[in-house]
Structure formats: C-alpha cells, structure tokens
Motif scaffolding. Structure first.
Motif, short mmCIF file in Angstrom:
data_model
loop_
_atom_site.label_atom_id
_atom_site.label_comp_id
_atom_site.label_asym_id
_atom_site.label_seq_id
_atom_site.Cartn_x
_atom_site.Cartn_y
_atom_site.Cartn_z
N ASN A 295 50.26 13.75 56.54
CA ASN A 295 49.30 14.52 55.73
C ASN A 295 48.23 13.54 55.26
OD1 ASN A 295 50.10 13.61 52.82
ND2 ASN A 295 52.05 14.18 53.79
N ARG A 296 47.27 14.00 54.51
CA ARG A 296 46.15 13.15 54.12
C ARG A 296 46.52 12.09 53.09
NH1 ARG A 296 42.00 12.78 57.69
NH2 ARG A 296 41.51 14.82 58.54
N THR A 297 47.73 12.14 52.57
CA THR A 297 48.19 11.07 51.68
C THR A 297 49.21 10.18 52.39
OG1 THR A 297 49.89 12.48 50.66
CG2 THR A 297 47.72 12.41 49.61
N SER A 301 45.24 8.00 55.28
CA SER A 301 44.77 9.38 55.49
C SER A 301 45.17 9.80 56.89
CB SER A 301 43.25 9.50 55.31
OG SER A 301 42.86 10.86 55.46
N GLU A 418 47.20 6.60 49.88
CA GLU A 418 45.89 7.15 50.24
C GLU A 418 44.81 6.12 49.98
OE1 GLU A 418 43.10 11.08 49.44
OE2 GLU A 418 44.81 10.66 48.16
N TYR A 432 45.71 23.54 45.33
CA TYR A 432 45.41 22.12 45.33
C TYR A 432 44.27 21.85 44.34
CZ TYR A 432 42.90 17.94 46.86
OH TYR A 432 42.22 16.74 46.88
N ASP A 435 43.78 14.75 44.38
CA ASP A 435 44.72 13.76 44.91
C ASP A 435 44.31 12.33 44.55
OD1 ASP A 435 43.23 12.79 47.78
OD2 ASP A 435 42.67 14.74 47.00
N ASP A 441 47.99 15.65 43.74
CA ASP A 441 48.46 16.67 44.68
C ASP A 441 48.42 16.12 46.11
OD1 ASP A 441 48.61 18.43 42.55
OD2 ASP A 441 46.68 19.38 42.99
N ARG A 443 47.20 16.12 49.63
CA ARG A 443 46.04 16.68 50.32
C ARG A 443 46.36 16.83 51.80
NH1 ARG A 443 41.14 14.22 52.40
NH2 ARG A 443 41.93 12.21 51.64
N THR A 444 45.90 17.92 52.41
CA THR A 444 46.15 18.19 53.82
C THR A 444 44.83 18.39 54.54
OG1 THR A 444 46.31 20.59 53.55
CG2 THR A 444 48.33 19.30 53.20
N ASN A 447 43.12 22.30 52.76
CA ASN A 447 43.62 22.46 51.40
C ASN A 447 43.57 23.90 50.89
OD1 ASN A 447 44.27 19.75 50.83
ND2 ASN A 447 42.11 19.27 50.51
#
Length: 622
Positions: A295-297, A301, A418, A432, A435, A441, A443-444, A447
């Motif tokens: 995921n983005r975290t 990223s 991240e 969301y 982040d 939170d 992040r994807t 979102n």
C-alpha cells in the motif's frame, strides 16, 4: 552454483528471440561454445531457473506474466489499473489475446532452455559426471514444472524433448494423458537421481536448487490431478522422512505470531520451505510482491495492485471454529444494501467531532464527512459515535488468527514506512483523512474506496525502501501445504480420522482451535463430505495469496463458480456477479466470463498460424 545469476549472466540468457520455439539460452555464444565450458554450461543451467523469476516478477514487457496465479483464483482481485492485464476476468480471453500467447510462450521457454541442458550437458569436457547428472535432473524438474502448467491450462500440448528450429516445430498436440506421462517420468527421474539432495539446509550456497523433496511434492500434486490419491499420499508421506517440518518455534501457543513470521526474510530458508523462487536485495532480483501486495505506506510508497476478495475474507472461521456471519457483529447486515452497510466501517467521532485528526479540526470538517456518508447512502441510524471502530474490529479479531496475520483488515494496525514520515504505525480507517501526520491512516492507490489489503509478503517499517529489492523468497511449495494435501488424500481414501490429525497440525501452529475439540461444538467433523469441505477451506486459510489456490480450484472444478459468482455475505450470486469489491460488498467492477469453456484456455491463434497441426480447444473460435 548460485541459483540467481549475476546481472551479466542473467542478461546473456534472458534477452530473447521472438519465436517461442527458438529459446535456447545461447544468443551471446554459439551452442557449441556453451557446452565446451563448464562455466558457461552452469550459467545455461542457471538460466532455466531465471525463467522462474521472470514468471513471478513484475514484467512490464508482458505484464500478465508478472501476475500472481492467485489473481486468477477467487482469493483476490486485480485493481482497476491492472484489470485489463488479467484476461481471465476482463472478458478479453480469446485465442488472439496477446497475454494468452505470452503464457504459452513463457512455459515453452522453460521447456526449451531445460531441453538445451538435458540434451547437451554430457558434452562438457571439464565437468564431472556427478555434476552433469545433477544439472540434468534439475532441468528435468523445471521442464516437468513447465509441462505441468501447460497441461493444467491447455489440457494437451505438443511434447518437445529435443529442440528444433521454429520452422520444424509442427507437431500436433499430444493428449493430456501423454503430457502427464512425461511430467511424471521427469519428476520420477529426479527422485531416482542419486546426485539430487533430499533437502538443502539453510545457509548452504546451493539453497534454492531442486531437491528430492520438491520432486516428491510436485509429483504428488500431479497424482492428485489424476485423482490417484494412493500414489499422491505415498509421495507426500515420503517428504516427512526428508527433514521438512512446520515452522513453529512457539509450538502453537495461543497468540503466537509464527504464521506471520514465516513470511519474513529471516525465516525464508526454514525447514518448512520445500521450493521457492530465490529473491535478493538487488535491482531486478527482489520480490515484487512487496510493491504489488503493499500500500502507499509500504516501503516509502508501494502499490496495491492485488486485493483480497471479500468472499475469501469471509471464509475465515470465528475463533471458536464456527462459520463467520456478519449478522453476529453488525445486526441488520443481511437486510441492508451494500451502501447502507458503510455505516459499520466509519471511524469514530463523525457525530460529536471528537475523533482523531491531527490538531483538532474545525467542527465543519467533521460535519462534512458525516454529510458525505449520508449522501453516499450509509444508514446512519446504526452509527455508534465512540464505539463504531471497536464494533467492526471485533468482527475481525474474533476469527482464525491467520486472517489478521495475512490481511490488513479495517482498523487493524500496520507497521509501515512512508516517504516523509519514516517508520510509523498506520491504521486502515474510513473515511481516510491523513497519513503524513496523526492519525496516520493507511493510504492506498484509491483513498475514496476501502479494500482489504495484503499483509502476507508485505514488508514492514524499513525492511524494503528500494522498490523491487525485497529479499523474501516467493514460495512455490511449503510443508504446511503438503500436510493439507496429505489430509485430503487420506480423506478421499476413506481415512477421515487420520486426515484430521494433519489438518490439526496446521491449525495448531496458527493458534487456532483444533477440529473435534469437545469444548467447541462447531469443530466436530461429521463424516467424509464434511471433512472434504473443511480441508478445502483450510487450503484457503493457510495458502491464500501464494499461487496455489487457482490450481486447486481448477482441480476441484470449483473455479468457475467461485470466480464469477459472488459468494460474499453468505450468498451465491448470478453469473458475472463477482468482482472487485469494497469490504462491505459494493462492486467496483464485475468479472466477465466469456463462457464455461474458460476452464481450459484457448490455443493461441498465432501458434496455430505457425503450426496448422495444432487443434483448438472446444468452445473457442479463432
């Protein structure tokens, strides 16, 4: 000899010719030169292994080749950006589809590279007979693996055990039975080869090479496809004597994290691993699932290209062994439309404004979130301002422990990293908010939607800060799977009580309740048919996301139903009703079937143009 070639050798043997039948790994040197040198011959043998990595890497020249096999299964779905690469669900599966042709070509590439070694290694003057025999057997294993995949997907293909020029590749299709005979013979030759080790221990420089244990494991799988449970069982039992075992340092203690830790680089060579694609922390040789499952975290990223299907998540049992039912945790669930169910997944504080949002924001910000959810369709009469998160967490925490060790569920935590934030504990909340700072939170890529996310194969904190270099190996077979296959064979042979023992070994490691535990009535096994379904479910709990379930669903003849009919929330939908779904069951896109003949893939039109002796599979028109 290392399984992963150096960059220079890898390039020498992976730059390719355009025709799938012209794949001898000798385009930098003449074939005769390769077999005149032990160094080059070893590199050619390594080149066969390198094709396995190509299969599981994120290959952008042929994106479908990099797709995990379970993306074809009911376990997971492909995000919108990559959906068209997944021809099995996009309605684009035709004989002329380029991705179908890529798969056919890919497996024959392995065949032809393996043939090159098998037929030429004996010529090498400065290599002893034992090493020649070992490399020949390893190549036979990889050839058998490729033909096994071809036969499952196409049910009969031309057999080539010697390489020919493209213009001479005009054989008709061999029967499915004839292909299985070759596969079984190759695996048997590996088992009988004295120079193949039973098992390779952690830290050995040869780790990752073919072993006798791997040959038994895959030959047993072929026998299962042939419904010969007695022979399959004998192969799976043979593995027990070779030194493999479950990774279980806690010995099944409640609350243990052994299943989670199994998928960490520190344990990638533990005694549970039977065969895996070797990955290292080097560009072009890492595990791409760190990115595609993340995921983005994740790792600065990452992406989330592959997402667990809600029906799969709902298969996981409750902690007492009973079947999961949303109604127990979210009263009214079954009578509500999917958009109304959003209320159960909302974060605390939308009504009072007393939620977590960095520095406490203005009241109108919380009101805007609340109004957006009302406009979306949420049934806000069921909203609990300060208890909403705890209610939904209970639905996931009160489950088989493997659920939250494999999947990031709403309001569970993930130790991520991240860019600009570094290591931090992030939480999957909805809606969301933020982040980069509190409330941190997850992040994807999207979102505005909430999907289940993978935890299995996904690095934490700063385990992987450079894309594509995560070192965790890609598992193709491990001992837990063999225990389940052993249980399945025993049950099909009418030995149900013995089968329970092996399923319980897997459940115990996870810290889950055991079958036939008198303290938990739901665990009672009621005969062979009931046990069959329990074993199949156990495969999903244990192996989801590991490229095993598509092939099992094909073997069980359950794939078509589970992939194209929505089984979420206890229902069975109409054809083409399953698809990429948010956690509450709202469909983003639907899987599109072109017909039940999809169970067997079409022979690529290009191959039939080059070889008119190839007949097409039923139901497909060029």
């Amino acid at each position: 000899m290392a399984v992963v070639a150096t960059a220079a050798v890898s390039m020498m043997f992976t730059t390719g010719c355009s025709d799938y039948l012209d794949k001898t790994p000798t385009n930098a040197f003449s074939s005769s030169n390769v077999w005149s040198s032990a160094v080059l011959a070893r590199a050619a043998a390594t080149g066969v292994y390198n094709e396995l990595y190509y299969r599981f890497s994120a290959n952008y020249a042929a994106p479908s080749i990099g797709m995990p096999g379970d993306s074809w299964s009911s376990v997971m779905d492909t995000d919108m950006n990559w959906k068209n690469n997944n021809f099995t669900i996009s309605g684009s599966c035709t004989p002329s589809n380029g991705n179908v042709a890529n798969w056919y070509k890919y497996f024959y590439t392995i065949v032809y590279r393996a043939n090159d070694v098998i037929n030429n290694i004996d010529q090498v003057p400065d290599m002893d007979d034992a090493e020649k025999a070992q490399l020949k057997a390893e190549s036979k294993f990889l050839r058998a693996y490729a033909y096994m995949q071809l036969n499952i997907l196409w049910r009969g293909v031309p057999i080539y055990t010697e390489n020919v020029k493209p213009e001479e590749a005009n054989k008709p299709r061999n029967t499915e039975s004839e292909v299985w005979d070759l596969v079984l013979k190759d695996f048997t030759d590996v088992i009988n080869e004295a120079n193949i080790p039973d098992k390779i221990n952690a830290g050995n420089s040869a780790y990752g090479h073919v072993t006798r244990g791997a040959a038994y494991a895959f030959r047993g799988q072929v026998y299962q496809f042939l419904n010969d449970n007695a022979k399959a069982l004998a192969d799976f039992e043979a593995i027990e004597r070779l030194g493999y075992s479950l990774y279980s340092p806690s010995n099944g203690a409640k609350g243990n994290r052994d299943f989670f830790n199994l998928f960490k680089p520190a344990n990638e060579q533990c005694d549970e691993m039977i065969f895996a694609v070797q990955c290292v922390e080097q560009n072009g040789m890492g595990n791409p699932r760190a990115i595609n499952y993340g995921n983005r975290t994740t790792g600065g990223s990452a992406w989330n290209n592959y997402l667990p299907n809600p029906a799969y998540v709902e298969m996981y049992e409750c902690a007492d062994g009973s079947k999961f039912d949303w109604e127990k945790y979210c009263p009214g669930w079954h009578s509500m439309a999917p958009k109304e169910r959003v209320v159960f997944f909302l974060r605390n504080g939308l009504t009072s404004g007393n939620g977590t949002w960095g520095d406490t924001p203005a009241t109108q910000n919380w009101k805007a979130l609340y109004d957006n959810m009302v406009a979306y369709g949420a049934d806000m009469s069921k909203y609990l301002d300060q208890e909403n998160e705890a209610r939904i967490r209970k639905a996931y925490e009160d489950r088989d422990p493997r659920l939250q060790m494999a999947i990031i569920t709403p309001y569970s935590e993930y130790e991520g990293n991240e860019a600009g934030v570094g290591n931090h504990v992030f939480t999957l909340r909805w809606p969301y908010i933020l982040d980069k700072a509190a409330p941190y939170d997850i992040r994807t890529d999207t979102n505005s939607k909430v999907y289940y996310l993978w935890r299995k194969y996904v690095p934490e904190n700063d385990e992987c800060l450079t894309r594509w270099v995560y070192s965790e190996d890609i598992i193709l077979c491990r001992y837990a799977e063999i225990l389940l296959r052993r249980a399945e064979c025993l049950n099909e042979l009418g030995r149900t009580n013995e089968a329970i023992t092996y399923v319980n070994m897997v459940r115990k490691r996870a810290g889950h309740v055991l079958l036939n535990d008198s303290n938990y009535p739901a665990t009672a096994v009621n005969g062979q048919a009931d046990m069959r379904e329990r074993i199949r479910c156990e495969y999903y709990y244990e192996l989801g996301g590991e490229d095993s379930m598509f092939y099992n669903e094909i073997r069980w003849d359950t794939w078509y139903d589970r992939k194209f009919r929505d089984h979420s929330s206890g229902k069975v939908g109409e054809m083409n009703s399953n698809g990429l779904m948010q956690v509450w069951g709202e469909t983003t896109y639907k899987h599109v079937s072109v017909g039940e003949h999809m169970k067997v893939w079409p022979i690529p039109a290009k191959e039939r143009e080059m070889n008119p002796n190839l007949t097409q599979n039923p139901g497909w028109n060029d």
